[in-house]
Structure formats: C-alpha cells, structure tokens
Design a protein around this motif. Sequence first.
Motif, PDB file in Angstrom:
ATOM      1  N   LEU A   8     -16.489  67.589  -5.811  1.00  0.00           N
ATOM      2  CA  LEU A   8     -15.356  68.434  -5.443  1.00  0.00           C
ATOM      3  C   LEU A   8     -14.014  67.703  -5.508  1.00  0.00           C
ATOM      4  N   VAL A   9     -14.044  66.400  -5.811  1.00  0.00           N
ATOM      5  CA  VAL A   9     -12.788  65.646  -5.962  1.00  0.00           C
ATOM      6  C   VAL A   9     -12.139  66.017  -7.284  1.00  0.00           C
ATOM      7  N   ASP A  10     -10.856  66.288  -7.225  1.00  0.00           N
ATOM      8  CA  ASP A  10     -10.098  66.680  -8.421  1.00  0.00           C
ATOM      9  C   ASP A  10      -9.269  65.488  -8.910  1.00  0.00           C
ATOM     10  N   PRO A  11      -9.706  64.797  -9.972  1.00  0.00           N
ATOM     11  CA  PRO A  11      -8.940  63.652 -10.478  1.00  0.00           C
ATOM     12  C   PRO A  11      -7.522  64.032 -10.892  1.00  0.00           C
ATOM     13  N   ALA A  12      -7.347  65.257 -11.373  1.00  0.00           N
ATOM     14  CA  ALA A  12      -6.004  65.696 -11.775  1.00  0.00           C
ATOM     15  C   ALA A  12      -5.067  65.714 -10.567  1.00  0.00           C
ATOM     16  N   TYR A  13      -5.583  66.138  -9.409  1.00  0.00           N
ATOM     17  CA  TYR A  13      -4.763  66.141  -8.195  1.00  0.00           C
ATOM     18  C   TYR A  13      -4.359  64.715  -7.825  1.00  0.00           C
ATOM     19  N   VAL A  14      -5.297  63.783  -7.928  1.00  0.00           N
ATOM     20  CA  VAL A  14      -4.999  62.399  -7.575  1.00  0.00           C
ATOM     21  C   VAL A  14      -3.935  61.829  -8.491  1.00  0.00           C
ATOM     22  N   ARG A  15      -4.052  62.099  -9.801  1.00  0.00           N
ATOM     23  CA  ARG A  15      -3.041  61.601 -10.747  1.00  0.00           C
ATOM     24  C   ARG A  15      -1.671  62.192 -10.443  1.00  0.00           C
ATOM     25  N   THR A  16      -1.633  63.475 -10.158  1.00  0.00           N
ATOM     26  CA  THR A  16      -0.358  64.162  -9.922  1.00  0.00           C
ATOM     27  C   THR A  16       0.277  63.740  -8.608  1.00  0.00           C
ATOM     28  N   HIS A  17      -0.559  63.484  -7.607  1.00  0.00           N
ATOM     29  CA  HIS A  17      -0.044  63.189  -6.259  1.00  0.00           C
ATOM     30  C   HIS A  17      -0.393  61.761  -5.834  1.00  0.00           C
ATOM     31  N   LEU A  18      -0.390  60.825  -6.773  1.00  0.00           N
ATOM     32  CA  LEU A  18      -0.796  59.459  -6.470  1.00  0.00           C
ATOM     33  C   LEU A  18       0.070  58.840  -5.376  1.00  0.00           C
ATOM     34  N   VAL A  32       1.675  60.356  -2.927  1.00  0.00           N
ATOM     35  CA  VAL A  32       1.327  60.960  -1.637  1.00  0.00           C
ATOM     36  C   VAL A  32       0.012  60.386  -1.122  1.00  0.00           C
ATOM     37  N   VAL A  33      -0.968  60.250  -2.028  1.00  0.00           N
ATOM     38  CA  VAL A  33      -2.278  59.713  -1.626  1.00  0.00           C
ATOM     39  C   VAL A  33      -2.137  58.297  -1.084  1.00  0.00           C
ATOM     40  N   LEU A  34      -1.446  57.427  -1.819  1.00  0.00           N
ATOM     41  CA  LEU A  34      -1.303  56.036  -1.384  1.00  0.00           C
ATOM     42  C   LEU A  34      -0.450  55.935  -0.118  1.00  0.00           C
ATOM     43  N   GLY A  35       0.608  56.743  -0.049  1.00  0.00           N
ATOM     44  CA  GLY A  35       1.452  56.725   1.135  1.00  0.00           C
ATOM     45  C   GLY A  35       0.710  57.188   2.373  1.00  0.00           C
ATOM     46  N   MET A  36      -0.065  58.267   2.233  1.00  0.00           N
ATOM     47  CA  MET A  36      -0.811  58.779   3.378  1.00  0.00           C
ATOM     48  C   MET A  36      -1.920  57.804   3.772  1.00  0.00           C
ATOM     49  N   ALA A  37      -2.563  57.170   2.774  1.00  0.00           N
ATOM     50  CA  ALA A  37      -3.593  56.176   3.081  1.00  0.00           C
ATOM     51  C   ALA A  37      -2.981  55.004   3.857  1.00  0.00           C
ATOM     52  N   ALA A  38      -1.794  54.559   3.434  1.00  0.00           N
ATOM     53  CA  ALA A  38      -1.123  53.459   4.137  1.00  0.00           C
ATOM     54  C   ALA A  38      -0.756  53.871   5.561  1.00  0.00           C
ATOM     55  N   LEU A  39      -0.268  55.106   5.716  1.00  0.00           N
ATOM     56  CA  LEU A  39       0.098  55.587   7.050  1.00  0.00           C
ATOM     57  C   LEU A  39      -1.114  55.636   7.971  1.00  0.00           C
ATOM     58  N   VAL A  40      -2.222  56.185   7.466  1.00  0.00           N
ATOM     59  CA  VAL A  40      -3.447  56.261   8.268  1.00  0.00           C
ATOM     60  C   VAL A  40      -3.920  54.861   8.642  1.00  0.00           C
ATOM     61  N   ALA A  41      -3.922  53.942   7.671  1.00  0.00           N
ATOM     62  CA  ALA A  41      -4.402  52.583   7.926  1.00  0.00           C
ATOM     63  C   ALA A  41      -3.544  51.882   8.970  1.00  0.00           C
ATOM     64  N   SER A  61      -8.904  67.561  -1.456  1.00  0.00           N
ATOM     65  CA  SER A  61      -8.711  66.430  -2.371  1.00  0.00           C
ATOM     66  C   SER A  61      -7.934  65.303  -1.713  1.00  0.00           C
ATOM     67  N   LEU A  62      -6.902  65.649  -0.919  1.00  0.00           N
ATOM     68  CA  LEU A  62      -6.126  64.610  -0.251  1.00  0.00           C
ATOM     69  C   LEU A  62      -6.970  63.875   0.784  1.00  0.00           C
ATOM     70  N   VAL A  71      -7.727  59.892   0.467  1.00  0.00           N
ATOM     71  CA  VAL A  71      -7.302  58.957   1.521  1.00  0.00           C
ATOM     72  C   VAL A  71      -8.502  58.196   2.069  1.00  0.00           C
ATOM     73  N   ALA A  72      -9.612  58.913   2.306  1.00  0.00           N
ATOM     74  CA  ALA A  72     -10.810  58.260   2.826  1.00  0.00           C
ATOM     75  C   ALA A  72     -11.323  57.199   1.855  1.00  0.00           C
ATOM     76  N   LEU A  73     -11.374  57.536   0.579  1.00  0.00           N
ATOM     77  CA  LEU A  73     -11.891  56.580  -0.408  1.00  0.00           C
ATOM     78  C   LEU A  73     -10.992  55.353  -0.526  1.00  0.00           C
ATOM     79  N   VAL A  74      -9.679  55.541  -0.556  1.00  0.00           N
ATOM     80  CA  VAL A  74      -8.751  54.408  -0.680  1.00  0.00           C
ATOM     81  C   VAL A  74      -8.901  53.469   0.512  1.00  0.00           C
TER      82      VAL A  74
END
Length: 568
Positions: A280-290, A292-301, A355-356, A360-363
């Motif tokens: 169910l992971v959408d690679p296109a979403y990750v590429r488009t919102h990279l 946001v993904v990295l920023g949110m992962a950093a914030l959570v961490a 997808s987000l 975030v969980a995987l990163v």
Amino acid sequence: MNIANDLAIIVVAGLAGGLLAQRLRQPLILGYILAGIVLGPLTGGAVISGPHDIERLAEVGVALLLFALGLEFSLAELRPVRRIALIGTPIQIVVVVAVASGAVRLLGWGWTPALWFGATVSLSSTMVVLKTLQNQGRVGTLSSRVMVGMLLVQDLAVVPMLILLPKLGNLQAGLPELAWALATSIIFLVLMVVFGTRLIPWLMTAISRRNSRELFLLTVTALGLGVGYATYLVGLSFAFGAFVAGLVLSESDHNHQALSDIIPLRDIFGLLFFVSVGMLVDPAYVRTHLGVVLGMAALVAVAKGAVFAGLSHGFGYRNIVPLAMGLTMFQAGEFAFVLARVGVTAGGLDADHYSLILSVALVTMFATPLVSGLTTPLYRRLRSHSDVDPVLTINVGECRLRDHVIIAGAGHVGLAAARVLRALDLQVVVVELDQWRLESCRAAGIAVIYGDASYPAVLEAAGLAGARLLIVTTPATETVLAIARLAREKRPQLHIVARADSEASLNDLYAMGVYEVVQPQREAGLEMTRQALLHLDVPAPEIAAMLERARREAGGPRLSAPFRSPAP
C-alpha cells in the motif's frame, strides 16, 4: 489457484527482502515491507493478482502477533522499572500524540487523521530496539531494562487504541457506540479472568496429556484465533480478543511451550501482514513529498527522543541512561503499520495520510541502528567536557586496594569470577554501570564501584595503580577494547584477561598486548569436548594436552602459562 500463486510469490519475495535486511543489519520486517513495495500495484508491477485476499490473511498475522505478545507479557520484567514504565509511558504517549498531531495539523490535516498520525508514531519498535541493543551488546544494562519496560507498556497501549481510534470519525454520534464498546470490553475481560483462567489451563492440561504436538499446536492456535473471532462477533477488535487469550494463557504452566509453537506460525502470517503493508506504500507520493517525509521523520525523532530523555531524567535515571533512551527509542514502530491499516479500513485515514505514516515509520526505523550507535562516543564526549562526578563506591572501604583484582562487568561471568576469587581470599573490586547488578554485588558483600571502566577516573577509583590483574568480562566489543586500551596506557605491564565475542576482536585484543583473551563460545565447546572424552575413558592428562593444543592452535588462553605478578 491465484491465491496459491500469490502466496508463493510473497514468500519468495519476503525471503529475498529478509536476506537483504539481515545483510544490512536491519530487522527482517523492513525487508518484508520493501518486498511488498516492489510487488505492490502502486509500484507499477502489479505482480499480486489478489491483494485483497492477502489483506484478509494478513489480519490473521495481526491477531497472532498480539496473541504472542500476550503470551510474552511478564509483570516480572516491569517490576524493577515499574514507576517509569507505568507512569512515564502514558505521559510519553500523550505528549508525542499532541506534538505530532499539531505538526500535521499545520499541513492541513483534519483533527481525526491528525490524532491517528499522532497515535501511530507515539509507539516505538520493540523489534528494532531489541535488535539494535543485541548488536551493540547492551542487553542487560540499566538503560535496556528501562527501554524494555516502556516498550511493554507501549505494546499494551495498542489494545485500547484499536478500540478507541476507529470511533473518532464521528465521535458525537458514536459516543453511545464507544460506551458500548468499553462496556463490552470490560465484560469480556471479567469473563476471561473469571472463567478463562480456569477453563484454558484445564483445557491445555487435558490436551498435553495426549502427548500430541499437533493437537497442542492446533489447540493453541484455536484459542488465539477463536477468542479473537468471538470478540469480533460482539463488535470488538479481532486482535484485542487474541491478545487477551494470550494474556490468560501466559499465566498457565504451558505458556512457554505455547509460545515456542506459535512463533513460526506467527512469523509466516506476520510476513503476509508486513508485505501487505508495503503493497500500500505509494513510491510516487514519497518522491513528490520527499521533503515533507524527511522533515516529519526528523520532527518525530527529535520530539520522541527529547521526551524519552527528559522522562528518564525526571524519574531519577542519570549518566548514560537518558542519552541512550533518546537515541534509541525515537522511531515509530511496527504497530504503526497495524494502526495505520485499521485507520484506512475505518475511514480515518486516506491514501496520502497512510503513505506519510508508513514513510515516516520506515525512515525512523532504518535510522535507529546508526543513531543509537552514537550513544557511547557522544556520552564520552559529553563527560570529557564536564566536571568529573564523584565515583560511587560500595564495600570498597573494607578492601585494601593493593595487589587486588579488578573485574570490569558484574554480569553472570563477572559475578562468578568475583565469588571464586573471594573464596580464595583474594581481594576483588568490581566495576559496574548497571544499577541492578550493582545491587547484586552489594547483597553479596562484594566491593563494587559504580561507573564505566573505560573512564580514567573510574579505573583510578578501582585502584588500577596497585592492581595485580584486570579481568574484563563485558560482552560489548567496543567497551572491552576501550577498557583494555586505557589500562595499557596507564599500566603497560599489568596483566589483562579479556573476553572476546568474535575472532576479529580476539585478534585485536592480542595485538593490543592483552595477556589472555577468552572466547566464551569456544571455551564452552572445549569443555563439552572434555566432558565427552572423560565419559569415553580417555586419560585426563591426554585430554588436558589435547585441549591445550587446541587452544594454542586457535590463539586461545594458555592454561599452562605460569602466573607472574607484574610490577606496579
């Protein structure tokens, strides 16, 4: 035959992903998720013809996962760290949910998906944390015990989340339904406590008397899935019922065998679940919102790391514990995938939200081993820039710190060595950083110093200048090397007996000038060989010569080498 084809493809792909993850020293579940991404329809391959059938089978994996969790749950593990586990963990979950929900609200998310997001990322990964601690040789330390205690309570928090979160979509209209769900849960728990604790042990005893492993496994599986299905019929979570069944069964005499039998089945269906998550992971979403993904992962961490470090400090843990907590427990865990799947099914999350969360969980999970590995060097750097704290000593005043033996590490090996040496009327001082091992030494009347033996002030307090011998029993290779290096700098002629868990570390220690290096696995094999030869009536002198030769050929400790007291 479509479902059979799909299962074959998933198992083979999961094997490939698992091997890749193991080679990268990552938990296997990350490899399974990667396999699901490759196989999923959103990647473009659409290899799996019946993804919905796989999702239904994956629900069994979730139920078995929680069933095994119930079997493994132990109040004994919570007892030493019960205050921070039972009080600190709920505080941590609430704070992280508030911070993470507020962050995604700034991205335009509604309150319902925001709360789903906060709940999913508030839980850390038991699998990732334990695997990381094992690789770093930190299992059994005080920080690891605090982590395990908090992880247990986090895992328990999944159950009420599975009940409450699906009702958030229409909270006002769903309040009666929510109240009914809570009432039903309480009634179910009471029935399980009153009747289940009597009926289930009786049933397991009756089945075990038939001496059939197949019937035993079938009974254990039927209990987990059957009770789960019963809760589903009354409107509760399938996984919740399976968890309670495991919890009840854990109090019986058959819990260990039940757990060992159910684990292979859990792992296979767990493979299906994590592959279905990846599909169910959408690679296109990750590429488009990279970004946001990295920023949110950093914030959570950062947020989770700060909360864990602050809580551990607030509950009275000092030295390396807050730093280790913050740098190891910051990730979103495997139950984020469980909650996210439930959120999609309940309509609380859409495809982008899902997808987000997964990204975030995987990163954060992939980053855990690398970030956690910074704990020891960063702690040393921080201590080098701060004033040296007075070293805590216990029973040391009774010792004459001259011509004594220093033992670094009070685990099973170190404590056994200390007792034997004391029985021979030799002076012993133990250096230990784990609070619970410290208490064991105190109770045994052994002189002990609280601290890290790789620090000069700690070894000086242990009387390194007048020591006759240094024994390093800690299993962590980096720590062993650091202690040996420091001791060689301060006392070049001091004899050191060190422990090595690999051929590489054994060679490194000998190259450093360590007098004797012991590899526990090899010594266990040689001792078993000695016992076997004794039973085969091989003469004792011949056995001793053979073992001595085997040790010399392998570069092991030289039993016949005479002990020489080095000059101070």
